[in-house]
Design a protein around this motif. Structure first.
Motif, mmCIF file in Angstrom:
data_model
loop_
_atom_site.group_PDB
_atom_site.id
_atom_site.type_symbol
_atom_site.label_atom_id
_atom_site.label_comp_id
_atom_site.label_asym_id
_atom_site.label_seq_id
_atom_site.Cartn_x
_atom_site.Cartn_y
_atom_site.Cartn_z
ATOM 1 N N SER A 91 0.792 -1.151 0.108
ATOM 2 C CA SER A 91 -0.028 -0.066 -0.047
ATOM 3 C C SER A 91 0.785 1.214 0.003
ATOM 4 O O SER A 91 0.337 2.299 -0.617
ATOM 5 C CB SER A 91 -1.036 0.059 1.049
ATOM 6 O OG SER A 91 -1.932 -1.129 1.189
ATOM 7 N N SER A 92 1.770 1.234 0.802
ATOM 8 C CA SER A 92 2.465 2.552 1.006
ATOM 9 C C SER A 92 4.100 2.160 1.382
ATOM 10 O O SER A 92 4.244 1.042 1.522
ATOM 11 C CB SER A 92 2.050 3.659 1.935
ATOM 12 O OG SER A 92 2.310 3.039 3.386
ATOM 13 N N GLY A 93 4.813 3.300 1.356
ATOM 14 C CA GLY A 93 6.128 2.878 1.809
ATOM 15 C C GLY A 93 7.246 4.238 1.625
ATOM 16 O O GLY A 93 6.912 5.166 1.082
ATOM 17 N N LEU A 94 8.598 3.964 1.952
ATOM 18 C CA LEU A 94 9.482 4.958 1.739
ATOM 19 C C LEU A 94 9.727 5.224 0.247
ATOM 20 O O LEU A 94 10.292 6.350 -0.071
ATOM 21 C CB LEU A 94 10.856 4.318 2.389
ATOM 22 C CG LEU A 94 10.729 4.091 3.950
ATOM 23 C CD1 LEU A 94 12.204 3.494 4.198
ATOM 24 C CD2 LEU A 94 10.207 4.989 4.965
ATOM 25 N N GLY A 95 9.331 4.461 -0.544
ATOM 26 C CA GLY A 95 9.686 4.674 -2.005
ATOM 27 C C GLY A 95 8.296 5.270 -2.739
ATOM 28 O O GLY A 95 8.292 5.179 -3.850
ATOM 29 N N GLY A 96 7.386 5.696 -1.821
ATOM 30 C CA GLY A 96 6.430 6.302 -2.365
ATOM 31 C C GLY A 96 5.880 7.873 -1.973
ATOM 32 O O GLY A 96 6.955 8.429 -1.775
ATOM 33 N N GLY A 97 4.744 8.198 -2.238
ATOM 34 C CA GLY A 97 4.241 9.497 -2.000
ATOM 35 C C GLY A 97 3.342 9.680 -1.234
ATOM 36 O O GLY A 97 2.670 8.765 -0.758
ATOM 37 N N ALA A 98 2.738 10.979 -0.841
ATOM 38 C CA ALA A 98 1.759 11.100 0.168
ATOM 39 C C ALA A 98 1.338 12.644 0.238
ATOM 40 O O ALA A 98 2.015 13.478 -0.354
ATOM 41 C CB ALA A 98 2.285 10.659 1.650
ATOM 42 N N PHE A 99 0.109 12.697 0.786
ATOM 43 C CA PHE A 99 -0.414 14.020 1.118
ATOM 44 C C PHE A 99 -0.765 13.999 2.646
ATOM 45 O O PHE A 99 -1.535 13.392 3.200
ATOM 46 C CB PHE A 99 -1.525 14.479 0.397
ATOM 47 C CG PHE A 99 -1.361 14.623 -0.998
ATOM 48 C CD1 PHE A 99 -1.303 15.838 -1.603
ATOM 49 C CD2 PHE A 99 -1.679 13.568 -1.997
ATOM 50 C CE1 PHE A 99 -1.079 16.285 -2.852
ATOM 51 C CE2 PHE A 99 -1.416 13.776 -3.298
ATOM 52 C CZ PHE A 99 -1.233 15.021 -3.840
ATOM 53 N N LEU A 100 -0.241 15.083 3.382
ATOM 54 C CA LEU A 100 -0.417 15.283 4.997
ATOM 55 C C LEU A 100 -1.084 16.235 5.190
ATOM 56 O O LEU A 100 -0.524 17.526 4.721
ATOM 57 C CB LEU A 100 0.778 15.297 5.495
ATOM 58 C CG LEU A 100 0.858 15.065 7.013
ATOM 59 C CD1 LEU A 100 1.995 14.054 7.504
ATOM 60 C CD2 LEU A 100 1.062 16.457 7.643
ATOM 61 N N MET A 101 -2.153 16.371 5.960
ATOM 62 C CA MET A 101 -2.761 17.631 6.408
ATOM 63 C C MET A 101 -2.521 17.790 7.921
ATOM 64 O O MET A 101 -2.969 16.869 8.698
ATOM 65 C CB MET A 101 -4.363 17.607 6.048
ATOM 66 C CG MET A 101 -4.863 17.470 4.755
ATOM 67 S SD MET A 101 -4.757 18.909 4.040
ATOM 68 C CE MET A 101 -6.198 19.660 4.637
ATOM 69 N N ALA A 102 -1.845 18.901 8.482
ATOM 70 C CA ALA A 102 -1.431 18.879 9.916
ATOM 71 C C ALA A 102 -2.410 20.147 10.472
ATOM 72 O O ALA A 102 -2.120 21.233 10.160
ATOM 73 C CB ALA A 102 -0.063 19.200 10.014
ATOM 74 N N TYR A 103 -3.193 19.918 11.543
ATOM 75 C CA TYR A 103 -3.785 20.678 12.091
ATOM 76 C C TYR A 103 -2.924 21.287 13.619
ATOM 77 O O TYR A 103 -2.588 20.446 14.316
ATOM 78 C CB TYR A 103 -5.195 20.512 12.401
ATOM 79 C CG TYR A 103 -6.005 21.259 13.520
ATOM 80 C CD1 TYR A 103 -6.658 22.411 13.238
ATOM 81 C CD2 TYR A 103 -6.078 20.989 14.949
ATOM 82 C CE1 TYR A 103 -7.306 23.244 14.046
ATOM 83 C CE2 TYR A 103 -6.563 21.608 15.995
ATOM 84 C CZ TYR A 103 -7.346 22.882 15.378
ATOM 85 O OH TYR A 103 -8.012 23.797 16.404
ATOM 86 N N ASP A 104 -2.863 22.640 13.579
ATOM 87 C CA ASP A 104 -1.972 23.002 14.866
ATOM 88 C C ASP A 104 -2.844 23.544 15.933
ATOM 89 O O ASP A 104 -3.736 24.503 15.599
ATOM 90 C CB ASP A 104 -0.959 23.976 14.514
ATOM 91 C CG ASP A 104 -0.191 24.481 15.592
ATOM 92 O OD1 ASP A 104 -0.531 24.986 16.625
ATOM 93 O OD2 ASP A 104 1.035 24.593 15.331
ATOM 94 N N ALA A 105 -3.112 23.100 16.735
ATOM 95 C CA ALA A 105 -4.110 23.342 17.927
ATOM 96 C C ALA A 105 -3.728 24.864 18.623
ATOM 97 O O ALA A 105 -4.700 25.428 19.149
ATOM 98 C CB ALA A 105 -4.149 22.451 19.164
ATOM 99 N N LYS A 106 -2.615 25.158 18.994
ATOM 100 C CA LYS A 106 -2.283 26.630 19.092
ATOM 101 C C LYS A 106 -3.008 27.425 18.387
ATOM 102 O O LYS A 106 -3.293 28.404 18.688
ATOM 103 C CB LYS A 106 -0.902 26.547 19.490
ATOM 104 C CG LYS A 106 -0.297 25.808 20.631
ATOM 105 C CD LYS A 106 1.028 26.089 21.004
ATOM 106 C CE LYS A 106 1.572 25.362 22.145
ATOM 107 N NZ LYS A 106 2.996 25.635 22.649
ATOM 108 N N THR A 107 -2.522 27.466 17.032
ATOM 109 C CA THR A 107 -2.900 28.511 16.192
ATOM 110 C C THR A 107 -4.060 28.322 15.364
ATOM 111 O O THR A 107 -4.807 29.219 14.651
ATOM 112 C CB THR A 107 -1.751 28.641 15.268
ATOM 113 O OG1 THR A 107 -1.685 27.272 14.224
ATOM 114 C CG2 THR A 107 -0.648 28.817 15.792
ATOM 115 N N GLY A 108 -4.540 26.994 15.450
ATOM 116 C CA GLY A 108 -5.950 26.838 14.632
ATOM 117 C C GLY A 108 -5.551 26.589 13.123
ATOM 118 O O GLY A 108 -6.662 26.777 12.429
#
Length: 584
Positions: A91-108
């Motif tokens: 399914s995934s791995g170091l040899g692949g790609g990704a999208f990441l959504m990061a929510y920061d609780a301090k700043t919103g």
């Protein structure tokens, strides 16, 4: 296949409790019971506690360990990906790609990280065309070195961890290193992929060598599999950072492996060294009383927002999952979103993507008129403001992908979809991990018959269009409310949309929402979880032109977390796969 069928059979036990929770919603039409999967209890975590929902229990435990040691959600994401690359390499791995959504609780604030692979600088629009001017066969390209893009997941995670990490990068690979060196138990799903005749990558030399025991038989579920090469790779990445993958002996091995065989790849050491992830503000739009945020194109998340906004022009919220009209409305919305997505979405560095036009309220209202309670001919793409002239798309999108969600003790959240594209990528291995076949996500044909270019045509340095669309939902005060995502190739959009409809239109808990039957409607094609819908619902859907056939199966891998009153985290993991949602 037998393993998949046994897995399906285990999902089909009727759940009376779930039926009772669903039945009262459908008030405007007939109510038809669904043969729902046996739902796991929705995982919950008390206030100030964290949660991980991922596709393999070993990865979940790795993420929880990082959280217990004071790490952030992004720190945990690094550890989770490192383990998934080992225990779920299909399914995934170091040899692949990704999208990441990061929510920061301090700043919103939410940061969208784009770790999508890029085409080598020498890539050309006709590289998947044969000498007769026709596209090469998908499998031939898939298994070639030409199918791989420059991997982006590790560089993206390193950037996100630099921005949001709380513990040392070097501490985040312990679980992956130990499991690789000492061995991990092969899961039923991995065993099924290893032995599947439908996965040509599993018959390639590198995969055969890795998945064959000393006695000459293939690994099966319950066997212990060791990967010392992977243990060494993650040791190097832990000590040296992402440069261990993008420079030096691992990078050299990647380039050399891709240049072997027929249709050799053109990736160079310079391509690897120059790779940069993207990071910035996500694409967010209001919906109901919420704000829905997704990665920007070349992710296809905007299509989900468009579909949700179109459904606001229907009465789907007054219906429910036992109402065939509700499913018909969902299918019709999907057909419209795919028609527009397929036509216009590509890498914005190379093509004009009319985001504002596609999500303009007037345009959305106009497209929503195509959503009817009976399915007719497939809708065509629309003409939003700012739309360029682009050709018909010819993109294949297999479903070798995974998704996970992490919420840490400080309220920070990660929603990440990650992939090597097809099952085991292109079947070639370096350093104990598989290389991706991400370039097959480009349109094989670069132009339409009239000469109009495909928005998703190949070009050097370009990122292929992606259906990966990790979502984060904010409440009316702008605080984190929910995160959802799934693997599944182009069906990701349908899977995510279904979960959102279940959560926010039909008021289900997270586990119920991800467990709902899947229905994928794209063009003239319909597919769904036939056995989960049951014969009565299938008959009702078919009567409305939504032709789901007996025997069809949609193996989503949804994971999700939502905040409930009292600041309680509620998680859900798709019962079609092996994932779990677990709180601290």
């Amino acid at each position: 296949m037998r393993i998949r069928m046994r897995r399906l059979a285990s999902l089909l036990a009727l759940s009376a409790a779930l039926q009772l929770s669903l039945a009262p919603v459908a008030a405007l039409a007939e109510s038809i019971p669904l043969a729902m999967p046996t739902p796991r209890p929705a995982a919950t975590s008390t206030p100030a506690k964290g949660m991980v929902a991922a596709a393999n229990p070993l990865a979940v435990e790795a993420g929880l360990r990082v959280l217990r040691d004071g790490g952030s959600a992004v720190d945990a994401a690094v550890a989770i990906q490192a383990v998934l690359s080992l225990v779920e390499p299909q399914s995934s791995g170091l040899g692949g790609g990704a999208f990441l959504m990061a929510y920061d609780a301090k700043t919103g604030k939410i940061t969208a990280y784009d770790g999508r692979e890029t085409a080598p600088s020498a890539a050309t629009p006709d590289m998947f065309m044969g000498p007769e001017g026709k596209p090469l066969s998908f499998v031939k390209v898939l298994l070639s070195g030409r199918s791989s893009g420059v991997p982006g997941a590790v560089a993206m995670l390193a950037q996100a961890q630099k921005d949001h990490g709380k513990v040392a990068w070097s501490t985040l690979f312990k679980d992956a290193e130990t499991l690789a060196a000492d061995g991990f138990v092969v899961s039923p799903r991995l065993a099924g992929m290893i032995n599947s005749p439908r996965a040509p990558q599993a018959s390639q030399p590198d995969a055969v060598k890795y998945f064959t025991k000393p006695d000459g038989t293939r690994y099966k579920a319950g066997d212990v599999l060791k990967n010392p090469a992977y243990a060494e790779t993650v040791r190097r990445i832990a000590a040296e950072g992402p440069s261990a993958l993008y420079e030096g002996p691992i990078a050299q091995a990647i380039v050399e492996r891709l240049r072997e065989g027929e249709l050799p790849g053109s990736m160079t050491l310079e391509d690897l060294k120059r790779y940069k992830p993207r990071a910035g503000a996500p694409l967010c739009r209001p919906w109901k009383v919420y704000t829905v945020c997704v990665p920007n194109p070349q992710s296809s998340g905007l299509a989900i927002i468009q579909a949700l906004q179109m459904l606001e022009h229907t009465d789907i919220g007054k219906r429910g999952p036992t109402d065939p009209v509700a499913w018909t409305l969902l299918a019709q919305a999907e057909r419209v979103m795919y028609a527009d997505r397929d036509r216009y979405v590509g890498d914005p560095d190379f093509v004009t993507v009319p985001v504002a036009g596609l999500l303009d309220p007037k345009y959305v209202a106009q497209r929503a008129k195509l959503i009817t309670d009976k399915a007719g001919p497939a809708p065509s793409f629309g003409q939003p403001k700012g739309a360029p002239k682009v050709g018909v798309d010819a993109t294949h999108e297999p479903g070798g992908t995974t998704h996970f969600v992490v919420a840490d003790t400080q309220g920070n959240v990660v929603s990440m979809t990650t992939t090597v594209e097809s099952i085991f990528g292109n079947g070639r291995m370096v350093g104990g991990f598989f290389l991706n076949n991400q370039l097959t996500d480009f349109s094989f044909s670069p132009v339409e018959k009239d000469g109009a270019p495909a928005a998703n045509a190949i070009a050097g340095g370009k990122r292929p269009r992606s259906s990966m669309a990790p979502l984060i939902v904010l409440d009316k005060k702008g605080k984190f409310l929910a995160a959802v995502g799934s693997p599944g190739g182009n069906a990701i959009l349908s899977y995510n949309l279904k979960a959102m409809v279940g959560l926010f239109y039909w008021n289900l808990n997270m586990q119920q929402a991800v467990s709902l039957p899947n229905l994928v409607a794209r063009g003239e094609n319909f597919s769904g979880d036939a056995d989960l819908f049951g014969p009565e619902m299938l008959a009702a859907l078919n009567a409305r032109g939504v032709t789901v056939k007996v025997g069809q199966l949609e193996t989503s891998g949804l994971q999700g977390v939502i905040v409930r009153p009292g600041n309680v985290l509620e998680g859900g993991a798709d019962p079609r796969r092996e994932g779990v949602a677990k709180g601290l």
